[in-house]
Design a protein around this motif. Sequence first.
Motif, PDB file in Angstrom:
ATOM      1  N   MET A   1       0.853  -1.149   0.000  1.00 57.73           N
ATOM      2  CA  MET A   1       0.000   0.000   0.000  1.00 57.73           C
ATOM      3  C   MET A   1       0.907   1.223   0.000  1.00 57.73           C
ATOM      4  O   MET A   1       1.834   1.310   0.800  1.00 57.73           O
ATOM      5  N   VAL A   2       0.632   2.139  -0.903  1.00 61.28           N
ATOM      6  CA  VAL A   2       1.436   3.348  -1.047  1.00 61.28           C
ATOM      7  C   VAL A   2       0.583   4.538  -0.642  1.00 61.28           C
ATOM      8  O   VAL A   2      -0.391   4.871  -1.309  1.00 61.28           O
ATOM      9  N   GLU A   3       0.935   5.146   0.470  1.00 58.70           N
ATOM     10  CA  GLU A   3       0.203   6.301   0.991  1.00 58.70           C
ATOM     11  C   GLU A   3       0.948   7.569   0.575  1.00 58.70           C
ATOM     12  O   GLU A   3       2.130   7.717   0.870  1.00 58.70           O
ATOM     13  N   ILE A   4       0.254   8.460  -0.123  1.00 60.76           N
ATOM     14  CA  ILE A   4       0.927   9.649  -0.653  1.00 60.76           C
ATOM     15  C   ILE A   4       0.641  10.904   0.166  1.00 60.76           C
ATOM     16  O   ILE A   4       1.119  11.973  -0.176  1.00 60.76           O
ATOM     17  N   SER A   5      -0.087  10.776   1.258  1.00 58.23           N
ATOM     18  CA  SER A   5      -0.326  11.946   2.114  1.00 58.23           C
ATOM     19  C   SER A   5       0.995  12.405   2.701  1.00 58.23           C
ATOM     20  O   SER A   5       1.800  11.583   3.148  1.00 58.23           O
TER      21      SER A   5
END
Length: 104
Positions: A1-5
Amino acid sequence: MVEISPAGNRWDAVLHVGGALGAPGYLLKGMWLWLRLRSAGVTLFSGTTDLLIEGDDRARVVVFKARGNEHRMAIDTVLLHHGVVSNTQQFAQDHLCQPDPGAS
């Protein structure tokens, strides 16, 4: 999972913890979902930058930076979410429950 926040968003969220405590159901659901991801072996990359999705006729690779390192991963599905409540049911209805038109 790639979180860009941006990583700073977590600190900003601390200012609203009082409101979150007023909705314990949401907190418990979030913790439960997070634990399910972790127990399933899903790796979470947070505070990532320079996100790029590559592919010709469909998404095949995701490239991003996390903690100063570039990561490149083969993918077959991309789910993008922005906001507070995602609509995974609509995605499932539109994509996961439909037969593959290329399948014979």
